[in-house]
Design a protein around this motif. Structure first.
Motif, PDB file in Angstrom:
ATOM      1  N   LYS A  30       0.824  -1.214   0.000  1.00 36.40           N
ATOM      2  CA  LYS A  30       0.000   0.000   0.000  1.00 36.40           C
ATOM      3  C   LYS A  30       0.855   1.260   0.000  1.00 36.40           C
ATOM      4  N   CYS A  31       1.967   1.229   0.684  1.00 38.71           N
ATOM      5  CA  CYS A  31       2.811   2.409   0.847  1.00 38.71           C
ATOM      6  C   CYS A  31       3.406   2.918  -0.456  1.00 38.71           C
ATOM      7  N   CYS A  32       3.736   2.039  -1.379  1.00 43.24           N
ATOM      8  CA  CYS A  32       4.400   2.459  -2.616  1.00 43.24           C
ATOM      9  C   CYS A  32       3.703   1.935  -3.870  1.00 43.24           C
ATOM     10  N   HIS A  33       2.673   1.118  -3.675  1.00 46.44           N
ATOM     11  CA  HIS A  33       1.920   0.521  -4.785  1.00 46.44           C
ATOM     12  C   HIS A  33       2.808  -0.270  -5.736  1.00 46.44           C
ATOM     13  N   LYS A  34       3.845  -0.891  -5.161  1.00 48.94           N
ATOM     14  CA  LYS A  34       4.718  -1.768  -5.927  1.00 48.94           C
ATOM     15  C   LYS A  34       4.541  -3.198  -5.429  1.00 48.94           C
ATOM     16  N   TYR A  35       4.615  -4.137  -6.352  1.00 47.93           N
ATOM     17  CA  TYR A  35       4.545  -5.552  -6.002  1.00 47.93           C
ATOM     18  C   TYR A  35       5.926  -6.064  -5.611  1.00 47.93           C
ATOM     19  N   TYR A  36       5.977  -6.739  -4.459  1.00 50.35           N
ATOM     20  CA  TYR A  36       7.186  -7.417  -3.981  1.00 50.35           C
ATOM     21  C   TYR A  36       6.813  -8.830  -3.564  1.00 50.35           C
ATOM     22  N   PRO A  37       7.736  -9.793  -3.665  1.00 50.95           N
ATOM     23  CA  PRO A  37       7.462 -11.152  -3.213  1.00 50.95           C
ATOM     24  C   PRO A  37       7.286 -11.270  -1.698  1.00 50.95           C
ATOM     25  N   CYS A  38       7.944 -10.378  -0.936  1.00 51.66           N
ATOM     26  CA  CYS A  38       7.826 -10.478   0.530  1.00 51.66           C
ATOM     27  C   CYS A  38       8.246  -9.175   1.191  1.00 51.66           C
ATOM     28  N   PHE A  39       8.015  -9.107   2.491  1.00 51.46           N
ATOM     29  CA  PHE A  39       8.353  -7.898   3.242  1.00 51.46           C
ATOM     30  C   PHE A  39       9.855  -7.655   3.299  1.00 51.46           C
ATOM     31  N   LYS A  40      10.644  -8.704   3.265  1.00 51.86           N
ATOM     32  CA  LYS A  40      12.102  -8.538   3.292  1.00 51.86           C
ATOM     33  C   LYS A  40      12.596  -7.887   1.997  1.00 51.86           C
ATOM     34  N   CYS A  41      12.017  -8.296   0.871  1.00 49.30           N
ATOM     35  CA  CYS A  41      12.366  -7.672  -0.409  1.00 49.30           C
ATOM     36  C   CYS A  41      12.028  -6.175  -0.369  1.00 49.30           C
ATOM     37  N   HIS A  42      10.860  -5.851   0.180  1.00 48.47           N
ATOM     38  CA  HIS A  42      10.445  -4.453   0.298  1.00 48.47           C
ATOM     39  C   HIS A  42      11.424  -3.678   1.165  1.00 48.47           C
ATOM     40  N   GLU A  44      14.532  -4.226   1.800  1.00 50.40           N
ATOM     41  CA  GLU A  44      15.840  -4.073   1.155  1.00 50.40           C
ATOM     42  C   GLU A  44      15.819  -3.082  -0.006  1.00 50.40           C
ATOM     43  N   SER A  45      14.645  -2.875  -0.585  1.00 54.54           N
ATOM     44  CA  SER A  45      14.551  -2.070  -1.802  1.00 54.54           C
ATOM     45  C   SER A  45      14.011  -0.663  -1.593  1.00 54.54           C
ATOM     46  N   GLU A  46      13.236  -0.464  -0.548  1.00 55.42           N
ATOM     47  CA  GLU A  46      12.576   0.828  -0.342  1.00 55.42           C
ATOM     48  C   GLU A  46      13.168   1.563   0.852  1.00 55.42           C
ATOM     49  N   ASN A  47      12.917   2.850   0.893  1.00 52.97           N
ATOM     50  CA  ASN A  47      13.436   3.701   1.951  1.00 52.97           C
ATOM     51  C   ASN A  47      12.291   4.263   2.799  1.00 52.97           C
ATOM     52  N   HIS A  48      11.252   3.452   3.004  1.00 52.09           N
ATOM     53  CA  HIS A  48      10.114   3.892   3.806  1.00 52.09           C
ATOM     54  C   HIS A  48       9.519   2.690   4.546  1.00 52.09           C
TER      55      HIS A  48
END
Length: 105
Positions: A30-42, A44-48
Motif C-alpha cells: 500500500k505504501c508504494c503501490h509496488k509488487y514485492y514477493p515479501c516484506f524482506k524484499c520491500h 531491502e529495496s525501499e526507503n520507507h
C-alpha cells in the motif's frame, strides 16, 4: 502484468528469502503501490516503512499468483490456500506474515 520488484529468483515470483515450491505470490504494498514477493524484499529495496492495507480496502487487487499471473483481491487471498484460477497452492506459512501487510485481527 504489473512489474514485480526485489531480488526475484524466478518467473513465478520466488525471491532470495522465500523460494519453496509454494512461494508463488507477490504482494502490492500500500505504501508504494509496488509488487514485492515479501516484506524482506520491500525492506531491502525501499526507503520507507510498510503501510498496511486496512480492512475496508480488502476488495483491492493486491496479490498476484506467480504461476498464472492472476490478480486477487486481499479478501480472495485471505480466504484461500490456492489460486482460484490455476489451483496452484500458496505457502500456508505466509499467514504468519499477514499482520505485516494487512490490518487483520
Amino acid at each position: 502484468m504489473p512489474k514485480i520488484y526485489g531480488p526475484i529468483v524466478d518467473e513465478q515470483t520466488r525471491c532470495t528469502h522465500y523460494h519453496t515450491e509454494k512461494d508463488i505470490i507477490a504482494i502490492k504494498f500500500k505504501c508504494c503501490h509496488k509488487y514485492y514477493p515479501c516484506f524482506k524484499c520491500h525492506e531491502e529495496s525501499e526507503n520507507h516503512d510498510i503501510i498496511r492495507w486496512k480492512a475496508k480496502e480488502f476488495d483491492t487487487k493486491a496479490i498476484i499468483c506467480g504461476v498464472c499471473k492472476t490478480e486477487l483481491t486481499i479478501h480472495e487471498y485471505l480466504k484461500t490456500t490456492h489460486c482460484p484460477n490455476c489451483q496452484s497452492s500458496f505457502n500456508e506459512g505466509c499467514q504468519y506474515h499477514h499482520h505485516l501487510y494487512f490490518e487483520v485481527t
